[in-house]
Write a protein that holds these residues in place. Structure first.
Motif, short mmCIF file in Angstrom:
data_model
loop_
_atom_site.label_atom_id
_atom_site.label_comp_id
_atom_site.label_asym_id
_atom_site.label_seq_id
_atom_site.Cartn_x
_atom_site.Cartn_y
_atom_site.Cartn_z
N VAL A 37 0.87 -1.32 -0.12
CA VAL A 37 0.15 -0.13 0.05
C VAL A 37 0.85 1.10 0.17
CG1 VAL A 37 -1.98 -1.01 1.29
CG2 VAL A 37 -0.14 -0.05 2.53
N GLY A 38 0.24 2.35 -0.46
CA GLY A 38 1.22 3.61 -0.45
C GLY A 38 0.34 4.70 -0.90
N CYS A 39 1.00 6.03 -0.52
CA CYS A 39 0.31 7.09 -1.06
C CYS A 39 1.39 8.28 -1.17
CB CYS A 39 -0.87 7.58 0.08
SG CYS A 39 -0.24 8.23 1.42
N THR A 40 0.93 9.30 -1.98
CA THR A 40 1.84 10.40 -2.27
C THR A 40 1.91 11.19 -1.01
OG1 THR A 40 1.36 10.12 -4.71
CG2 THR A 40 2.23 12.31 -4.02
N VAL A 41 3.07 12.02 -0.63
CA VAL A 41 3.07 12.83 0.47
C VAL A 41 4.26 13.93 -0.02
CG1 VAL A 41 2.83 11.12 2.19
CG2 VAL A 41 4.97 11.73 1.57
N ASN A 42 4.02 15.23 0.58
CA ASN A 42 5.10 16.21 0.57
C ASN A 42 5.44 16.69 2.01
OD1 ASN A 42 2.77 17.55 1.04
ND2 ASN A 42 3.38 19.36 -0.35
N ALA A 43 4.56 16.13 2.96
CA ALA A 43 4.90 16.61 4.36
C ALA A 43 5.86 15.35 4.75
CB ALA A 43 3.81 16.49 5.16
N PHE A 44 7.03 15.60 4.43
CA PHE A 44 8.03 14.78 4.58
C PHE A 44 9.63 15.47 5.09
CE2 PHE A 44 11.99 12.45 2.57
CZ PHE A 44 12.20 11.57 3.33
N SER A 62 -5.98 8.08 6.53
CA SER A 62 -5.24 7.63 5.44
C SER A 62 -4.99 5.96 5.69
CB SER A 62 -3.97 8.09 5.55
OG SER A 62 -2.93 7.22 5.08
N ARG A 63 -5.36 5.24 4.50
CA ARG A 63 -5.21 3.77 4.58
C ARG A 63 -3.93 3.47 4.61
NH1 ARG A 63 -7.62 2.37 -0.91
NH2 ARG A 63 -6.32 4.24 -1.34
N THR A 64 -2.89 4.38 4.21
CA THR A 64 -1.61 3.89 4.51
C THR A 64 -0.99 4.09 5.91
OG1 THR A 64 -1.22 4.84 1.96
CG2 THR A 64 0.74 4.59 3.49
N ARG A 89 -1.18 8.93 -9.43
CA ARG A 89 -1.73 7.48 -9.10
C ARG A 89 -1.62 7.25 -7.50
NH1 ARG A 89 2.05 3.48 -11.20
NH2 ARG A 89 2.19 4.74 -12.89
N PHE A 90 -0.61 7.77 -7.13
CA PHE A 90 -0.48 7.08 -5.51
C PHE A 90 -1.46 8.25 -4.65
CE2 PHE A 90 1.75 3.35 -4.65
CZ PHE A 90 2.13 2.85 -5.98
N ALA A 91 -2.24 9.17 -5.37
CA ALA A 91 -3.16 10.20 -4.70
C ALA A 91 -4.42 10.04 -4.71
CB ALA A 91 -2.54 11.89 -5.18
N ASP A 131 -5.78 17.14 12.28
CA ASP A 131 -6.12 16.09 11.62
C ASP A 131 -5.50 15.17 11.00
OD1 ASP A 131 -5.49 17.70 9.65
OD2 ASP A 131 -7.28 18.26 8.87
N HIS A 132 -4.25 15.31 11.41
CA HIS A 132 -3.00 14.13 10.96
C HIS A 132 -2.14 13.53 11.99
CE1 HIS A 132 -3.67 15.95 7.06
NE2 HIS A 132 -2.68 15.60 6.33
N VAL A 133 -1.44 12.38 11.50
CA VAL A 133 -0.83 11.83 12.72
C VAL A 133 0.82 11.92 12.21
CG1 VAL A 133 -0.41 9.58 13.44
CG2 VAL A 133 -2.65 10.35 13.42
N VAL A 152 8.99 18.68 -7.92
CA VAL A 152 8.90 19.87 -7.21
C VAL A 152 7.42 20.13 -6.97
CG1 VAL A 152 9.55 22.07 -6.08
CG2 VAL A 152 11.49 20.69 -7.11
N PHE A 153 7.03 20.30 -5.82
CA PHE A 153 5.48 20.46 -5.70
C PHE A 153 5.47 22.24 -5.01
CE2 PHE A 153 1.27 20.41 -3.41
CZ PHE A 153 0.49 20.11 -4.69
N PHE A 154 4.73 22.90 -5.83
CA PHE A 154 4.96 24.38 -5.46
C PHE A 154 3.55 24.97 -6.19
CE2 PHE A 154 6.07 28.95 -6.53
CZ PHE A 154 6.23 29.25 -5.45
C1 LIG Z 1 1.53 16.48 -4.08
C2 LIG Z 1 0.74 15.86 -3.15
C3 LIG Z 1 1.06 15.62 -1.69
C4 LIG Z 1 0.43 15.15 -0.72
N1 LIG Z 1 0.88 15.10 0.51
C5 LIG Z 1 0.15 14.37 1.35
C6 LIG Z 1 0.88 14.48 2.61
O1 LIG Z 1 2.08 14.72 3.11
N2 LIG Z 1 0.02 13.46 3.90
C7 LIG Z 1 -1.20 13.07 3.38
O2 LIG Z 1 -1.78 12.55 4.34
N3 LIG Z 1 -1.74 13.08 2.38
C8 LIG Z 1 -0.89 13.80 1.15
N4 LIG Z 1 -1.59 13.85 -0.16
C9 LIG Z 1 -2.78 13.38 -0.27
C10 LIG Z 1 -2.81 11.62 -0.57
O3 LIG Z 1 -1.74 11.29 -1.39
C11 LIG Z 1 -4.13 11.14 -0.62
O4 LIG Z 1 -5.14 11.65 0.09
C12 LIG Z 1 -4.11 9.62 -0.98
O5 LIG Z 1 -5.33 9.34 -1.41
C13 LIG Z 1 -3.96 8.90 0.47
O6 LIG Z 1 -4.20 7.65 0.36
P1 LIG Z 1 -4.30 6.32 1.23
O7 LIG Z 1 -5.63 6.86 2.28
O8 LIG Z 1 -4.56 5.26 0.52
O9 LIG Z 1 -3.33 6.40 2.22
C14 LIG Z 1 -0.76 14.30 -0.97
C15 LIG Z 1 -1.30 14.31 -2.38
C16 LIG Z 1 -0.78 15.10 -3.28
C17 LIG Z 1 -0.92 15.06 -4.96
#
Ligand SMILES: Cc1cc2nc3c(=O)[nH]c(=O)nc-3n(C[C@H](O)[C@H](O)[C@H](O)COP(=O)(O)O)c2cc1C
Length: 159
Positions: A37-44, A62-64, A89-91, A131-133, A152-154
């Motif tokens: 499983v996985g998702c896109t993040v920029n909060a890293f 988040s499911r991830t 795709r991962f978002a 609302d985050h962990v 880069v996300f801006f």
């Molecule tokens: C550029 C970008 C950055 C994102 N950054 C975050 C993040 O830092 N934290 C987060 O929870 N979701 C972030 N998201 C949204 C998640 O990728 C999105 O909600 C995803 O569907 C979560 O999947 P999950 O529920 O399967 O984990 C971001 C999306 C994009 C497009």
């Protein structure tokens, strides 16, 4: 500033402010049973060098995040400037985001092939932040996979 003044900062105003902060883009991965499983993040971000620690922030729903809190392990895959489609795709959607995404396992955690760099962590702790962990990770494996320019996300778009 009084707390009444601080309370006037709405989520919308805060999100708008954060749009001016340029970040890289990564895919956080974990494992739910045998399934990747996985998702896109920029909060890293990195947190500490000694010991090495890093932080990702995931929405409470988040499911991830659910997979990470259950398995206690996760990976961070750093994307390059040609991987905007992969980031999309991962978002979005709820299907198998790994279908058609070549990946392997390192310490049991999915690592996406052809990313710039990847790290696999054990969870040190998780703490709720609104609302985050916040998930603090202790790196156990990392690799600079290849040369390239970062995605880069801006201001809501890729560069
Ligand atoms: C550029 C970008 C950055 C994102 N950054 C975050 C993040 O830092 N934290 C987060 O929870 N979701 C972030 N998201 C949204 C998640 O990728 C999105 O909600 C995803 O569907 C979560 O999947 P999950 O529920 O399967 O984990 C971001 C999306 C994009 C497009």
């Amino acid at each position: 500033m009084t707390s009444a003044e601080l309370d006037r900062i709405t989520g919308t105003a805060f999100r708008s402010f954060m749009r001016d902060w340029a970040t890289g883009v990564a895919v956080v991965t974990s494992t739910q049973g045998a399934a990747p499983v996985g998702c896109t993040v920029n909060a890293f971000t990195s947190v500490s060098l000694d010991p090495p620690l890093l932080l990702v922030s995931l929405a409470r729903g988040s499911r991830t995040l659910a997979a990470i809190t259950a398995s206690k392990v996760f990976g961070v895959n750093v994307l390059d400037d040609r991987q905007g489609e992969l980031a999309k795709r991962f978002a979005v959607g709820t299907g198998d985001r790994f279908a058609g995404t070549p990946h392997r396992r390192e310490l049991g955690v999915p690592v996406i092939e052809d990313v710039l760099a990847a790290v696999v962590c054990e969870v040190e702790w998780c703490v709720v932040g609104g609302d985050h962990v916040l998930v603090l990770g202790r790196p156990r494996w990392c690799s600079r996979e290849r040369a390239g320019e970062p995605l880069v996300f801006f201001r809501g778009g890729w560069r």
